[in-house]
Design a protein around this motif. Structure first.
Motif, short mmCIF file in Angstrom:
data_model
loop_
_atom_site.label_atom_id
_atom_site.label_comp_id
_atom_site.label_asym_id
_atom_site.label_seq_id
_atom_site.Cartn_x
_atom_site.Cartn_y
_atom_site.Cartn_z
N TYR A 1 80.02 2.11 -8.90
CA TYR A 1 79.15 2.76 -7.92
C TYR A 1 78.03 3.51 -8.65
O TYR A 1 78.28 4.17 -9.66
CB TYR A 1 79.98 3.77 -7.11
N PRO A 2 76.78 3.42 -8.16
CA PRO A 2 75.66 4.15 -8.78
C PRO A 2 75.47 5.52 -8.15
O PRO A 2 75.71 5.72 -6.95
CB PRO A 2 74.47 3.24 -8.51
N TRP A 3 75.01 6.49 -8.96
CA TRP A 3 74.66 7.82 -8.48
C TRP A 3 73.26 8.17 -8.98
O TRP A 3 72.90 7.82 -10.10
CB TRP A 3 75.63 8.88 -8.99
N THR A 4 72.50 8.87 -8.16
CA THR A 4 71.20 9.38 -8.59
C THR A 4 71.40 10.82 -9.07
O THR A 4 71.82 11.68 -8.29
CB THR A 4 70.18 9.35 -7.44
N ALA A 5 71.13 11.06 -10.34
CA ALA A 5 71.39 12.37 -10.94
C ALA A 5 70.09 13.01 -11.41
O ALA A 5 69.16 12.32 -11.85
CB ALA A 5 72.36 12.23 -12.10
N HIS A 6 70.04 14.33 -11.34
CA HIS A 6 68.94 15.11 -11.90
C HIS A 6 69.35 15.56 -13.30
O HIS A 6 70.37 16.22 -13.49
CB HIS A 6 68.62 16.31 -11.02
N ILE A 7 68.53 15.21 -14.29
CA ILE A 7 68.82 15.50 -15.69
C ILE A 7 68.03 16.72 -16.13
O ILE A 7 66.80 16.75 -16.05
CB ILE A 7 68.47 14.31 -16.61
N TYR A 8 68.75 17.75 -16.59
CA TYR A 8 68.12 18.97 -17.10
C TYR A 8 68.35 18.98 -18.63
O TYR A 8 69.48 19.14 -19.08
CB TYR A 8 68.75 20.21 -16.48
N GLU A 9 67.28 18.80 -19.39
CA GLU A 9 67.44 18.67 -20.85
C GLU A 9 66.47 19.59 -21.57
O GLU A 9 65.31 19.74 -21.19
CB GLU A 9 67.20 17.23 -21.28
N LYS B 1 66.83 26.79 -15.83
CA LYS B 1 66.91 25.34 -16.06
C LYS B 1 65.54 24.78 -16.39
O LYS B 1 64.52 25.22 -15.86
CB LYS B 1 67.45 24.63 -14.82
N PRO B 2 65.47 23.77 -17.24
CA PRO B 2 64.21 23.06 -17.45
C PRO B 2 63.89 22.19 -16.24
O PRO B 2 64.72 22.01 -15.35
CB PRO B 2 64.50 22.21 -18.70
N VAL B 3 62.69 21.65 -16.21
CA VAL B 3 62.28 20.77 -15.11
C VAL B 3 63.10 19.48 -15.18
O VAL B 3 63.15 18.82 -16.22
CB VAL B 3 60.78 20.47 -15.19
N PRO B 4 63.77 19.09 -14.07
CA PRO B 4 64.64 17.92 -14.13
C PRO B 4 63.88 16.60 -14.02
O PRO B 4 62.78 16.54 -13.48
CB PRO B 4 65.55 18.11 -12.92
N VAL B 5 64.49 15.55 -14.54
CA VAL B 5 64.03 14.18 -14.31
C VAL B 5 65.18 13.44 -13.62
O VAL B 5 66.34 13.85 -13.70
CB VAL B 5 63.65 13.47 -15.63
N THR B 6 64.86 12.36 -12.95
CA THR B 6 65.87 11.60 -12.21
C THR B 6 66.30 10.37 -12.99
O THR B 6 65.47 9.67 -13.56
CB THR B 6 65.31 11.18 -10.84
N GLU B 7 67.59 10.14 -13.04
CA GLU B 7 68.15 8.99 -13.75
C GLU B 7 69.38 8.48 -13.00
O GLU B 7 70.05 9.26 -12.32
CB GLU B 7 68.54 9.38 -15.18
N THR B 8 69.64 7.20 -13.15
CA THR B 8 70.83 6.61 -12.52
C THR B 8 72.02 6.72 -13.45
O THR B 8 71.94 6.35 -14.62
CB THR B 8 70.59 5.14 -12.16
N PHE B 9 73.12 7.24 -12.92
CA PHE B 9 74.40 7.23 -13.60
C PHE B 9 75.35 6.35 -12.80
O PHE B 9 75.15 6.16 -11.59
CB PHE B 9 74.98 8.65 -13.71
N TYR B 10 76.37 5.81 -13.47
CA TYR B 10 77.30 4.91 -12.82
C TYR B 10 78.73 5.38 -12.99
O TYR B 10 79.12 5.82 -14.07
CB TYR B 10 77.17 3.49 -13.39
#
Length: 376
Positions: free
Chosen positions: A108-116, A136-145
């Motif tokens: 299953y895929p999830w849309t996650a916000h990445i704070y790095e 928190k830093p500005v997030p970017v969006t990435e797919t996690f599974y």
């Protein structure tokens, strides 16, 4: 050591270029990729008619290597596919984990916000910098599974087998005898860590949930997997505990720490509610010098109070992070009397020359304000 358990993995398949002969690469003493697994047990390499990898194609073979004799025996297990950078993988996609090297299948895929963020200076947790660590830093969006991990590979990878935890009767007031239980062999994987392939093995995956969640169809090009109604209903029922929304990453002195929190729910304890979270931690050494993870030091902040947790290693281990095994992953749990809080801390590491240094654990929120179960 049995032949079926012998494993070695490529560190980074992108190290191969169109100009390099695979035979020369694998026989060289200066390989640009290294073992990911404890016994160096899985050999993944590219198979084409001239045994070269062209930059425009990733049609490859995945092979198994045994150490029973000096002569290497290779058994075909699958064909690598094109890596996707701008599109999601589908449920049922088989893959190799780019870092840990295990075989897996996507559920299953999830849309996650990445704070790095990167840290130049590491400081001991203290009350003066607690508030700054929560920013928190500005997030970017990435797919996690969400994926199943092949049970044949699980004993040999630097990942704790426990991966998903549920809190029974997690809704307030339902039952004061609720408890935690786990399902081993389930992981969460980023898009970047997936090396997709089509399996040609008679048994493409060994996991107790595999025949319940996925149906296999043999084709001329290999095994094609499709999801079942059981998987859909399981995801819907347990969405509350499975949901992944935020990933926190911080790098200090070439040590990258990733933290992913999961809210599990609340249960009654001594006439009050306990709120529970699971958090998954991945520690990765991006540098050239190996280092032991010697200590952990956590700060847990809730309702204006600060709790300190300090101890040797993690989950009873002090993993060595070096070129042959650069990453380690584990999960743990925390409970609060409040529905919200924050966690952050440091890992104390010791290099091979005895020098010690600290790597930050990124701050992440513990948010328990989910009052209803949301559907996918």
């Amino acid at each position: 050591m049995s032949k079926s358990k012998s494993m070695l993995c490529i560190r980074n398949i992108n190290c191969l270029s169109g100009k390099d002969s695979l035979f020369k690469k694998f026989c060289s003493n200066d390989l640009p990729f290294v073992s990911r697994l404890q016994y160096r047990r899985y050999l993944c390499f590219v198979h084409k008619r001239k045994r070269t990898l062209h930059s425009t194609s990733l049609s490859t073979g995945i092979w198994k290597r045994g150490h029973v004799t000096k002569q290497v025996k290779l058994d075909h297990v699958g064909i690598l596919e094109n890596i996707k950078s701008d599109a999601n993988y589908s449920p049922g996609q088989m893959f190799l984990h780019r870092v840990f090297g295990y075989r897996g299948v996507i559920l299953y895929p999830w849309t996650a916000h990445i704070y790095e963020k990167n840290s130049e200076v590491t400081a001991e947790p203290n009350k003066e910098n607690e508030k700054s660590e929560v920013s928190k830093p500005v997030p970017v969006t990435e797919t996690f599974y969400q994926v199943l991990v092949d049970a044949r590979d699980s004993p040999h990878v630097a990942v704790q087998s426990e991966a998903v935890t549920f809190l029974t009767n997690s809704q307030p007031g339902e039952n004061n005898h609720s408890s935690l239980y786990t399902i081993p062999g389930i992981d969460y994987v980023s898009q970047h860590d997936i090396l997709p392939y089509t399996s040609v093995e008679p048994l493409p995956m060994s996991h107790e949930l595999f025949p319940k969640f996925l149906e296999a169809e043999q084709t001329a090009n290999g095994t094609v997997l499709s999801t079942t109604e059981t998987l859909a209903s399981w995801q819907k029922k347990n969405h509350f505990c499975l949901e992944l929304t935020k990933v926190h990453i911080e790098t200090t002195d070439n040590i990258r720490v990733t933290a992913i929190p999961f809210y599990l729910g609340a249960k009654e304890s001594r006439n009050s509610l306990e709120y529970w979270w699971r958090y998954c931690i991945r520690i990765e050494n991006l540098g050239e010098t190996g280092a032991h993870l010697r200590e952990r030091h956590w700060r847990i902040i809730s309702n204006g109070s600060v709790k300190t947790v300090r101890g040797r290693g993690v989950i009873g281990r002090e993993p060595m992070l070096n070129k042959s095994q650069p990453a380690f992953q584990y999960s743990s749990h925390v409970s609060l009397q409040s529905s919200s809080g924050h966690m952050w801390g440091i890992f104390r590491l010791e290099q091979e020359d005895g020098k010690q240094f600290d790597a930050r654990i990124p701050a992440f929120a513990l948010d328990g304000n989910k009052t209803t179960k949301t559907e996918p």
